[in-house]
Design a protein around this motif. Sequence first.
Motif, PDB file in Angstrom:
ATOM      1  N   ASN A 184     -48.539 -79.755 -21.466  1.00  0.00           N
ATOM      2  CA  ASN A 184     -47.782 -78.624 -22.003  1.00  0.00           C
ATOM      3  C   ASN A 184     -47.186 -77.850 -20.842  1.00  0.00           C
ATOM      4  OD1 ASN A 184     -48.361 -78.980 -24.784  1.00  0.00           O
ATOM      5  ND2 ASN A 184     -50.390 -78.116 -24.459  1.00  0.00           N
ATOM      6  N   VAL A 185     -45.904 -77.557 -20.938  1.00  0.00           N
ATOM      7  CA  VAL A 185     -45.190 -76.863 -19.875  1.00  0.00           C
ATOM      8  C   VAL A 185     -44.682 -75.539 -20.423  1.00  0.00           C
ATOM      9  CG1 VAL A 185     -43.260 -76.974 -18.255  1.00  0.00           C
ATOM     10  CG2 VAL A 185     -44.475 -79.071 -18.900  1.00  0.00           C
ATOM     11  N   TYR A 186     -44.885 -74.487 -19.654  1.00  0.00           N
ATOM     12  CA  TYR A 186     -44.403 -73.153 -20.019  1.00  0.00           C
ATOM     13  C   TYR A 186     -43.398 -72.732 -18.959  1.00  0.00           C
ATOM     14  CZ  TYR A 186     -48.451 -73.233 -23.058  1.00  0.00           C
ATOM     15  OH  TYR A 186     -49.362 -73.575 -24.024  1.00  0.00           O
ATOM     16  N   SER A 187     -42.160 -72.544 -19.363  1.00  0.00           N
ATOM     17  CA  SER A 187     -41.118 -72.196 -18.403  1.00  0.00           C
ATOM     18  C   SER A 187     -41.109 -70.701 -18.123  1.00  0.00           C
ATOM     19  CB  SER A 187     -39.750 -72.658 -18.899  1.00  0.00           C
ATOM     20  OG  SER A 187     -39.390 -71.948 -20.057  1.00  0.00           O
ATOM     21  N   LYS A 188     -40.393 -70.305 -17.096  1.00  0.00           N
ATOM     22  CA  LYS A 188     -40.307 -68.899 -16.714  1.00  0.00           C
ATOM     23  C   LYS A 188     -39.704 -68.037 -17.814  1.00  0.00           C
ATOM     24  CE  LYS A 188     -39.545 -69.909 -11.843  1.00  0.00           C
ATOM     25  NZ  LYS A 188     -38.598 -69.759 -10.738  1.00  0.00           N
ATOM     26  N   ASP A 189     -38.814 -68.632 -18.606  1.00  0.00           N
ATOM     27  CA  ASP A 189     -38.160 -67.861 -19.669  1.00  0.00           C
ATOM     28  C   ASP A 189     -38.966 -67.827 -20.968  1.00  0.00           C
ATOM     29  OD1 ASP A 189     -37.807 -70.420 -20.627  1.00  0.00           O
ATOM     30  OD2 ASP A 189     -35.622 -70.411 -20.481  1.00  0.00           O
ATOM     31  N   GLY A 190     -40.209 -68.318 -20.931  1.00  0.00           N
ATOM     32  CA  GLY A 190     -41.085 -68.242 -22.084  1.00  0.00           C
ATOM     33  C   GLY A 190     -41.055 -69.442 -23.006  1.00  0.00           C
ATOM     34  N   LYS A 191     -40.191 -70.404 -22.742  1.00  0.00           N
ATOM     35  CA  LYS A 191     -40.121 -71.595 -23.577  1.00  0.00           C
ATOM     36  C   LYS A 191     -41.301 -72.505 -23.290  1.00  0.00           C
ATOM     37  CE  LYS A 191     -35.114 -71.537 -23.889  1.00  0.00           C
ATOM     38  NZ  LYS A 191     -33.875 -72.179 -23.488  1.00  0.00           N
ATOM     39  N   LYS A 192     -41.727 -73.223 -24.323  1.00  0.00           N
ATOM     40  CA  LYS A 192     -42.831 -74.163 -24.191  1.00  0.00           C
ATOM     41  C   LYS A 192     -42.323 -75.536 -24.619  1.00  0.00           C
ATOM     42  CE  LYS A 192     -47.306 -75.243 -26.178  1.00  0.00           C
ATOM     43  NZ  LYS A 192     -48.338 -74.878 -27.143  1.00  0.00           N
ATOM     44  N   PHE A 193     -42.683 -76.564 -23.847  1.00  0.00           N
ATOM     45  CA  PHE A 193     -42.311 -77.917 -24.220  1.00  0.00           C
ATOM     46  C   PHE A 193     -43.360 -78.883 -23.688  1.00  0.00           C
ATOM     47  CE2 PHE A 193     -40.163 -76.735 -20.339  1.00  0.00           C
ATOM     48  CZ  PHE A 193     -40.308 -77.817 -19.493  1.00  0.00           C
ATOM     49  N   LYS A 194     -43.327 -80.111 -24.168  1.00  0.00           N
ATOM     50  CA  LYS A 194     -44.269 -81.140 -23.736  1.00  0.00           C
ATOM     51  C   LYS A 194     -43.507 -82.195 -22.961  1.00  0.00           C
ATOM     52  CE  LYS A 194     -47.069 -80.354 -27.777  1.00  0.00           C
ATOM     53  NZ  LYS A 194     -48.484 -80.399 -27.737  1.00  0.00           N
ATOM     54  N   MET A 195     -44.169 -82.739 -21.944  1.00  0.00           N
ATOM     55  CA  MET A 195     -43.514 -83.721 -21.099  1.00  0.00           C
ATOM     56  C   MET A 195     -44.545 -84.612 -20.430  1.00  0.00           C
ATOM     57  SD  MET A 195     -40.378 -82.614 -18.749  1.00  0.00           S
ATOM     58  CE  MET A 195     -39.153 -83.794 -18.303  1.00  0.00           C
ATOM     59  N   THR A 196     -44.104 -85.754 -19.929  1.00  0.00           N
ATOM     60  CA  THR A 196     -44.997 -86.608 -19.150  1.00  0.00           C
ATOM     61  C   THR A 196     -45.003 -86.123 -17.698  1.00  0.00           C
ATOM     62  OG1 THR A 196     -43.264 -88.180 -18.535  1.00  0.00           O
ATOM     63  CG2 THR A 196     -44.461 -88.618 -20.593  1.00  0.00           C
ATOM     64  N   PRO A 197     -46.078 -86.351 -16.981  1.00  0.00           N
ATOM     65  CA  PRO A 197     -46.127 -85.941 -15.575  1.00  0.00           C
ATOM     66  C   PRO A 197     -45.016 -86.559 -14.730  1.00  0.00           C
ATOM     67  CG  PRO A 197     -48.322 -86.441 -16.355  1.00  0.00           C
ATOM     68  CD  PRO A 197     -47.370 -86.858 -17.453  1.00  0.00           C
ATOM     69  N   GLU A 198     -44.579 -87.757 -15.079  1.00  0.00           N
ATOM     70  CA  GLU A 198     -43.548 -88.425 -14.288  1.00  0.00           C
ATOM     71  C   GLU A 198     -42.204 -87.703 -14.347  1.00  0.00           C
ATOM     72  OE1 GLU A 198     -46.873 -90.816 -14.592  1.00  0.00           O
ATOM     73  OE2 GLU A 198     -45.762 -90.028 -16.292  1.00  0.00           O
ATOM     74  N   GLY A 199     -41.980 -86.894 -15.365  1.00  0.00           N
ATOM     75  CA  GLY A 199     -40.704 -86.213 -15.516  1.00  0.00           C
ATOM     76  C   GLY A 199     -40.647 -84.804 -14.947  1.00  0.00           C
ATOM     77  N   LEU A 200     -41.756 -84.318 -14.435  1.00  0.00           N
ATOM     78  CA  LEU A 200     -41.826 -82.930 -13.969  1.00  0.00           C
ATOM     79  C   LEU A 200     -41.728 -82.809 -12.448  1.00  0.00           C
ATOM     80  CD1 LEU A 200     -44.749 -81.695 -16.199  1.00  0.00           C
ATOM     81  CD2 LEU A 200     -42.375 -80.981 -16.359  1.00  0.00           C
ATOM     82  N   PHE A 201     -41.232 -81.662 -12.012  1.00  0.00           N
ATOM     83  CA  PHE A 201     -41.246 -81.263 -10.593  1.00  0.00           C
ATOM     84  C   PHE A 201     -40.600 -82.304  -9.679  1.00  0.00           C
ATOM     85  CE2 PHE A 201     -45.047 -79.174 -12.464  1.00  0.00           C
ATOM     86  CZ  PHE A 201     -44.570 -77.883 -12.411  1.00  0.00           C
ATOM     87  N   LYS A 202     -39.390 -82.699 -10.035  1.00  0.00           N
ATOM     88  CA  LYS A 202     -38.655 -83.670  -9.236  1.00  0.00           C
ATOM     89  C   LYS A 202     -37.367 -83.043  -8.708  1.00  0.00           C
ATOM     90  CE  LYS A 202     -38.764 -88.040 -10.883  1.00  0.00           C
ATOM     91  NZ  LYS A 202     -38.551 -89.118 -11.852  1.00  0.00           N
TER      92      LYS A 202
END
Length: 123
Positions: A26-44
Amino acid sequence: MQQPRKHHFVQAAHIRLFTQGNGIVNVYSKDGKKFKMTPEGLFKKKYLNSYRSETGINSDFEEFVTEIENRTFPAVDRIARVGSMAADDLLFVTAYLALSRIRNPSIQTGVINWHRNVVRSSI
């Protein structure tokens, strides 16, 4: 072999420690949005720690970092499972933490801006 263009500044193996057993985080963005993602798609970031050279894009530093990470993540996994760190793991974990700090695009931007300001004030 062609080198990958996108590199993680927080490694997928590290993020996998926070999945809920289904491989999703589960990912929580700075603007308050929440979404789900795989680890491979994050922080690139595209061409993180790469530079243009006479022969094209040079990503040699990423190969160096990958080698350290491949030696580090067995230690990180052990620490997560056991709940404590063995003395042998300290070197790898410390190196990973230091590399993570300098690979963060926000930190890199801050360093570049600091140097730019020093040059401007010197001129």
